[in-house]
Design an enzyme around this catalytic site. Structure first.
Site, mmCIF file in Angstrom:
data_model
loop_
_atom_site.group_PDB
_atom_site.id
_atom_site.type_symbol
_atom_site.label_atom_id
_atom_site.label_comp_id
_atom_site.label_asym_id
_atom_site.label_seq_id
_atom_site.Cartn_x
_atom_site.Cartn_y
_atom_site.Cartn_z
ATOM 1 N N ASP A 91 0.803 -1.222 0.000
ATOM 2 C CA ASP A 91 0.000 0.000 0.000
ATOM 3 C C ASP A 91 0.833 1.267 0.000
ATOM 4 O O ASP A 91 2.016 1.265 0.333
ATOM 5 C CB ASP A 91 -0.960 0.006 1.185
ATOM 6 C CG ASP A 91 -0.239 -0.090 2.526
ATOM 7 O OD1 ASP A 91 0.734 -0.851 2.626
ATOM 8 O OD2 ASP A 91 -0.650 0.602 3.475
ATOM 9 N N GLU A 148 -0.558 -1.931 5.205
ATOM 10 C CA GLU A 148 0.344 -1.806 6.353
ATOM 11 C C GLU A 148 0.243 -0.426 6.985
ATOM 12 O O GLU A 148 0.302 -0.281 8.207
ATOM 13 C CB GLU A 148 1.798 -2.073 5.921
ATOM 14 C CG GLU A 148 2.799 -2.080 7.073
ATOM 15 C CD GLU A 148 3.223 -0.706 7.552
ATOM 16 O OE1 GLU A 148 3.341 -0.509 8.787
ATOM 17 O OE2 GLU A 148 3.426 0.186 6.716
ATOM 18 N N ARG A 188 18.655 -6.856 14.217
ATOM 19 C CA ARG A 188 18.953 -7.095 15.619
ATOM 20 C C ARG A 188 18.011 -8.166 16.161
ATOM 21 O O ARG A 188 16.933 -8.408 15.622
ATOM 22 C CB ARG A 188 18.797 -5.814 16.449
ATOM 23 C CG ARG A 188 17.425 -5.206 16.386
ATOM 24 C CD ARG A 188 17.294 -3.964 17.268
ATOM 25 N NE ARG A 188 17.229 -4.339 18.671
ATOM 26 C CZ ARG A 188 17.991 -3.806 19.621
ATOM 27 N NH1 ARG A 188 18.883 -2.886 19.330
ATOM 28 N NH2 ARG A 188 17.869 -4.174 20.876
ATOM 29 N N HIS A 375 7.753 9.011 4.283
ATOM 30 C CA HIS A 375 6.509 9.782 4.378
ATOM 31 C C HIS A 375 6.698 11.241 3.959
ATOM 32 O O HIS A 375 5.812 12.062 4.173
ATOM 33 C CB HIS A 375 5.890 9.696 5.780
ATOM 34 C CG HIS A 375 5.435 8.321 6.152
ATOM 35 N ND1 HIS A 375 4.399 8.082 7.046
ATOM 36 C CD2 HIS A 375 5.856 7.086 5.771
ATOM 37 C CE1 HIS A 375 4.221 6.782 7.192
ATOM 38 N NE2 HIS A 375 5.102 6.154 6.418
#
Length: 403
Positions: A91, A148, A188, A375
């Site tokens: 998305d 998501e 990690r 974003h």
């Protein structure tokens, strides 16, 4: 999070096998196709159609329409073995793109500003390569996930049974990451990304004339004290060795200088890494808001939502990804073990069900002006990373799917 500049590090292309190097132009073509046609969560119909068309063309078994627009593809190896899932989100975001590139978004107000177009292209490239080179033991299940960015497509896909038939033994996924330079990878053990919880709080006072405050219950004063008091949750109620964030992002009240506001509305978010803190912030926030309001004679409404749990990597699968990355990436920065963010991701729902690993693949190249943050309306990444992503996924399959 980044210990060096975002200038690209040396990428040894010889570590990417010739067949995947040859795929690079097609990976770029697919990524740009998706980038031009971004779609919001649960509306990824054009994206899903393009993916399904490719899978059909390559003779890969797949199922469409899962959790609205999700797709699951099955690629068997040439002998029995475990099942490894690879997840890619599809998305885009409600952002107007400002990039002036030939492949800029054709959909007004919608943009791939987080790299999901790259994730989808990498997963498609992995599917193609494995379908042509099935010399591995077991099965690969590729999960193309909607939504998501919100409201979340992973949980409904899990509920629809994408981790079953055949049962998934482990899952991996990547996020192209502009906080790291091209030629690096962040992975990690344990918590990689934070839980995401949201709240809306309305303080209900009693409005009145600004010159006669004694006749009122000032919702702004009460709200201001609530804002201050909420900051003590992390500083005084959470173990200092455990990270947490309480952010008030919005405070709206009043409409005139000489009018005491009847109500004040607060909105914010909570983030934390430790799954053991689930439920704690909501309970403590309720106690604080209730206490402050009661002391002033105000009332309140608190709407608290738990959106995504923390993304917690399994140590064994994280070690597998790290060992694979060391064979693909050889740079001064290389593998970044401390790479961690308070951003959230619904990959967490898959990781709650099966062991797995989510990792960041550096994609920034400041020398090519490809280092804007996620974003941002000018977000873009160095497409060299696409072949690297396929190589890493393929090597993970080859290392995990053995007998």
């Amino acid at each position: 999070m980044v210990a060096t500049s975002l200038k690209p590090l040396h990428v040894d292309q010889s570590r990417i096998r010739p067949e995947i190097q040859a795929l690079q132009p097609r990976l770029v073509e697919w990524r740009r196709h998706f980038h031009q046609r971004p779609e919001l969560g649960f509306r990824e119909r054009l994206t899903a159609e393009a993916i399904a068309q490719k899978l059909q063309e390559w003779g890969i078994e797949h199922q469409t329409g899962i959790a609205e627009t999700g797709i699951v593809a099955i690629i068997p190896g040439n002998r029995p073995g475990p099942v490894l899932a690879i997840r890619a989100d599809m998305d885009a975001l409600p952002i107007q793109e400002l990039n002036q590139v030939p492949y800029r978004s054709l959909h007004d107000g919608v943009m791939h500003a987080c790299g999901h177009d790259g994730h989808t292209a990498i997963a498609l490239g992995t599917a193609y390569y494995l379908s042509q080179h099935p010399d591995f033991a077991g099965t690969v299940k590729l999960i193309f996930q909607p939504a998501e960015e919100g409201p979340g497509g992973a949980k409904p896909m899990v509920e629809a049974g994408v981790l079953k038939n055949p049962d998934v033994d482990a899952i991996i996924g990547l996020h192209l990451w502009n906080n790291l330079p091209l030629g690096s990878l962040g992975v990690r053990d344990g918590a990689m990304m934070a839980a995401v919880e949201l709240f809306d709080c309305t303080i209900k006072g009693r409005g009145g004339h600004g010159a006669m405050p004694h006749q009122t219950v000032d919702s702004i004063v009460v709200g201001a004290q609530v804002v201050n008091a909420l900051q003590t949750i992390v500083s005084r109620n959470v173990d200092p060795l455990k990270a947490g964030v309480v952010t008030i992002g919005s405070f709206h009240a009043g409409h005139a200088r000489n009018v005491i506001a009847n109500t004040a509305k607060l909105q914010g978010t909570v983030r934390y890494f430790d799954p053991g803190l689930e439920g704690f912030f909501e309970q403590r926030m309720e106690q604080i808001v209730s206490g402050v309001c009661q002391s002033h004679g105000a009332s309140y409404e608190l709407d608290y939502k738990r959106i995504y749990p923390p993304v917690v990597n399994n140590s064994a699968i994280a070690s597998l990804v790290r060992s694979v990355a060391e064979t693909v990436i050889e740079t001064p920065l290389g593998i970044v073990p401390e790479c961690q963010t308070m951003g959230g991701e619904d990959m967490s729902f898959f990781l709650q069900e099966v062991p797995g690993c989510y990792f960041f693949l550096g994609a920034a190249n400041i020398e090519r002006d490809l280092a804007y943050p996620h974003h941002h309306p000018r977000f873009d990444f160095d497409e060299t990373v696409l072949g690297m992503g396929v190589e890493i996924f393929v090597r993970c399959v080859e290392k995990f799917c053995v007998n």
